[in-house]
Design a protein around this motif. Structure first.
Motif, short mmCIF file in Angstrom:
data_model
loop_
_atom_site.label_atom_id
_atom_site.label_comp_id
_atom_site.label_asym_id
_atom_site.label_seq_id
_atom_site.Cartn_x
_atom_site.Cartn_y
_atom_site.Cartn_z
N GLY A 1 0.78 -1.22 0.00
CA GLY A 1 0.00 0.00 0.00
C GLY A 1 0.81 1.27 0.00
O GLY A 1 0.28 2.36 -0.25
N ASP A 2 2.13 1.18 0.28
CA ASP A 2 2.98 2.36 0.24
C ASP A 2 3.11 2.85 -1.21
O ASP A 2 2.97 2.09 -2.15
N ARG A 3 3.39 4.14 -1.36
CA ARG A 3 3.62 4.71 -2.68
C ARG A 3 5.11 4.89 -2.90
O ARG A 3 5.78 5.56 -2.10
N VAL A 4 5.63 4.26 -3.94
CA VAL A 4 7.06 4.33 -4.27
C VAL A 4 7.21 5.05 -5.60
O VAL A 4 6.82 4.54 -6.66
N MET A 5 7.77 6.24 -5.56
CA MET A 5 8.03 6.99 -6.78
C MET A 5 9.33 6.52 -7.41
O MET A 5 10.22 6.02 -6.72
N HIS A 6 9.44 6.67 -8.72
CA HIS A 6 10.74 6.44 -9.34
C HIS A 6 11.00 7.48 -10.42
O HIS A 6 10.08 7.92 -11.12
N LEU A 7 12.25 7.89 -10.49
CA LEU A 7 12.72 8.92 -11.42
C LEU A 7 13.99 8.37 -12.05
O LEU A 7 15.09 8.55 -11.54
N GLU B 1 7.72 17.50 -6.37
CA GLU B 1 7.10 17.92 -5.10
C GLU B 1 5.59 17.74 -5.16
O GLU B 1 4.96 17.23 -4.22
N PHE B 2 4.98 18.18 -6.27
CA PHE B 2 3.53 18.06 -6.41
C PHE B 2 3.09 16.61 -6.32
O PHE B 2 2.15 16.26 -5.58
N ARG B 3 3.74 15.72 -7.04
CA ARG B 3 3.34 14.32 -7.06
C ARG B 3 3.54 13.65 -5.70
O ARG B 3 2.68 12.88 -5.24
N ALA B 4 4.67 13.91 -5.06
CA ALA B 4 4.94 13.30 -3.75
C ALA B 4 3.89 13.70 -2.73
O ALA B 4 3.41 12.87 -1.95
N ASN B 5 3.53 14.98 -2.73
CA ASN B 5 2.53 15.46 -1.78
C ASN B 5 1.13 14.99 -2.15
O ASN B 5 0.31 14.66 -1.29
N ASP B 6 0.85 14.95 -3.44
CA ASP B 6 -0.50 14.61 -3.88
C ASP B 6 -0.86 13.17 -3.52
O ASP B 6 -1.99 12.88 -3.12
N CYS B 7 0.10 12.24 -3.67
CA CYS B 7 -0.20 10.83 -3.36
C CYS B 7 0.41 10.36 -2.05
O CYS B 7 0.32 9.18 -1.71
N ASN B 8 1.05 11.29 -1.31
CA ASN B 8 1.65 10.98 -0.01
C ASN B 8 2.68 9.86 -0.14
O ASN B 8 2.66 8.88 0.61
N ALA B 9 3.59 10.00 -1.09
CA ALA B 9 4.63 9.00 -1.31
C ALA B 9 5.67 9.07 -0.20
O ALA B 9 6.04 10.15 0.26
N THR B 10 6.16 7.90 0.20
CA THR B 10 7.15 7.84 1.28
C THR B 10 8.53 7.41 0.79
O THR B 10 9.51 7.52 1.53
#
Length: 544
Positions: free
Chosen positions: A75-81, A115-124
């Motif tokens: 259930g955690d949100r993991v961003m990748h760049l 920043e927008f995406r991390a805050n919008d989906c509450n990525a950790t």
């Protein structure tokens, strides 16, 4: 592969295995043909690496074990760049194996977008390539991100407890993984839209999305089905890792079918890409219209390619590059249409006649149609309407992540409205007309911007064009085109008149641009789509 369109559509049935996930699929491939090459990686410096399906499975599970040890869980949100890289699949699959939701980001974004995406989906958590750290560091304190994992990073240079490297996370971990039991109905990813008409929206997909690609995109666009000998095929999709298109093709077709695919990390240069096509023996290519247009200006006949399919996606491909590639290589670029929210909704199927300028026909099982813009009623052939899909279709998204107000707007009726306009001819072929917001209404006529742009760029003087509505006292609006000229041309009133006369011959007279402005560039999203909304705003301000 030829198809009997009517028979396929009538007989198609969805049968999505409850246990389906992309991670279990890769595991199955590794067990069945683990020594088959999954990834052939090449970069601009000539560096090469390969990964077999057994490699992908082992790397996936090592990274998953390492993430779990760091505290990443279901259930955690993991961003990748990440750029195109031989380890991208291990990162993506490893995160998915933990039950986390992937949040892909493109290297073409800016720090404020991260920043927008991390805050919008509450990525950790975010996994970032060392070359892109500058996009994360400035906004880290303004986001909920707790962990930064650096690909190709140097552990000795990281002095913050929140930072680690992909290598250190995976090193020493087991290639066996006892993770959560996931199903086709578990959430998989949050893919943000490109933001052509406002802030990007968080599109939530479940694991079944990848199965739908396997059942639709693979056979009815890529031409890969159960009869395809994958040992003889090499697939190449030129997309980046941060776009939904990455999940459409490298993941959704390449990995789900067990094919071998090329991943190239290097800037687009027509001659370089053409040499790669030739030297690597690529058999199926998926590129964007801009790349095909630039290919069309090269000496295509001098390249000995082995292509049996060329696919185009992202925006409609105009007729000139289609005809040029067909003449040179004997293959016809086939458009496919879909969105971040969907699978391929409309394609030029392998085996059907391709009509130049057409998106093709609706894909089986999806239910795509064209409805009126102000009611849920299908339009007649020749009329412009909005492309729509029944909300109960398994081939569309599962809502916007924690955005019930958007779900209410888009998914509360009988159809999901795509926001894209099209018309349909008597044979059932769809023709793209533009975004619903982009439609031009002049003296009661509804004019799609793409038809205007497609005709205009066929003039030698025009390199690129964008058509929008411009306020007019008598007509309400008129067609205004912003034009980027080819290098050898200069803007003048005489050239404007020449272009207008040319357009009167190419399209219905009421569609010609009554206003033309020569510009050096057009406003675009990070994915290269024209932001006509900005051009419309300019016109509103100019004539208000």
């Amino acid at each position: 592969m030829g198809v009997d369109y009517d028979t396929i559509v009538e007989s198609f049935e969805w049968d999505i295995p409850e246990s389906y996930t992309i991670t279990s699929t890769v595991d199955d491939h590794a067990s069945s043909f683990g020594d088959r090459v999954a990834i052939k990686f090449l970069n601009a410096d000539g560096h090469r690496e390969e990964r077999t399906y057994a490699d992908l499975r082992d790397e996936m599970y090592r990274f998953a074990n390492g993430l779990e040890e760091l505290g990443v869980s279901e259930g955690d949100r993991v961003m990748h760049l990440l750029p195109r890289h031989p380890d991208v699949f291990a990162v993506q699959l490893g995160a998915l194996a933990t039950g986390s939701l992937l949040v892909p980001c493109s290297s073409m974004l800016r720090a404020k977008d991260i920043e927008f995406r991390a805050n919008d989906c509450n990525a950790t958590t975010i996994v970032v390539h060392e070359s892109l750290i500058d996009m994360v560091e400035p906004v880290l304190e303004e986001t909920p991100l707790e962990r930064v994992i650096v690909l190709d990073g140097d552990e000795s240079e990281l002095d913050d407890d929140r930072w680690s490297t992909v290598q250190s996370v995976a090193d020493g971990q087991s290639a066996d993984y006892d993770g959560p039991e996931l199903s086709s109905e578990d959430p998989m990813s949050i893919n943000y839209t490109s933001g052509t008409t406002g802030q990007p929206k968080p599109v939530l997909h479940k694991h079944r999305w990848q199965y739908c690609f396997n059942q639709v995109n693979a056979p009815y666009w890529w031409g890969v089905d159960e009869d395809t000998d994958l040992e003889d095929e090499l697939l190449w999709a030129t997309t980046g890792t941060g776009w939904a298109k990455w999940f459409w093709s490298p993941v959704g077709v390449g990995l789900t079918t067990g094919a071998t695919q090329l991943v190239y990390d290097g800037d687009f240069e027509p001659d370089v890409f053409l040499e790669i096509l030739q030297d690597e023996g690529v058999t199926k290519l998926c590129a964007v219209p801009t790349q095909y247009r630039m290919f069309a200006n090269a000496d295509l006949e001098s390249y000995d390619v082995q292509l049996n399919d060329t696919l185009s996606a992202g925006e409609p491909l105009n007729r000139e590059p289609i005809e040029r590639i067909q003449d040179a290589w004997g293959v016809t670029p086939r458009d496919g249409y879909g969105q971040t929210e969907t699978v391929a909704l409309v394609t030029n199927y392998p085996g059907i006649d391709v009509k130049t300028g057409s998106m093709g026909k609706p894909t089986p099982g999806v239910g795509a149609t064209i409805i009126e813009m102000d009611e849920e009623k299908e339009v007649e052939p020749g009329e412009i309407g909005e492309i729509a899909v029944p909300v109960d279709s398994p081939a569309i998204f599962d809502g916007y992540y924690e955005k019930p107000e958007l779900d209410e707007q888009k998914l509360s009726g009988e159809y999901y409205r795509t926001g894209d306009l099209a018309s349909q001819d008597e044979d059932g072929y769809f023709f793209f007309e533009g975004r619903a917001d982009d439609i031009i209404i002049s003296s009661g006529y509804r004019i799609g911007p793409f038809e205007v742009e497609d005709a205009l760029v066929s003039h030698d003087a025009v390199a690129e064009a964008a058509a929008v509505d411009s306020p007019h006292d008598e007509r309400g609006s008129v067609v205004k085109t912003y034009v980027i000229l080819a290098e050898e041309y200069e803007g003048s009133e005489e050239l404007k008149t020449e272009l207008q006369d040319f357009m009167k011959e190419e399209t219905a007279p009421y569609k010609y641009p009554r206003r033309i402005e020569f510009v050096d560039e057009l406003p675009k999203t990070s994915s290269g789509k024209i932001r006509r909304i900005e051009l419309r705003q300019q016109e509103q301000e100019k004539y208000s």
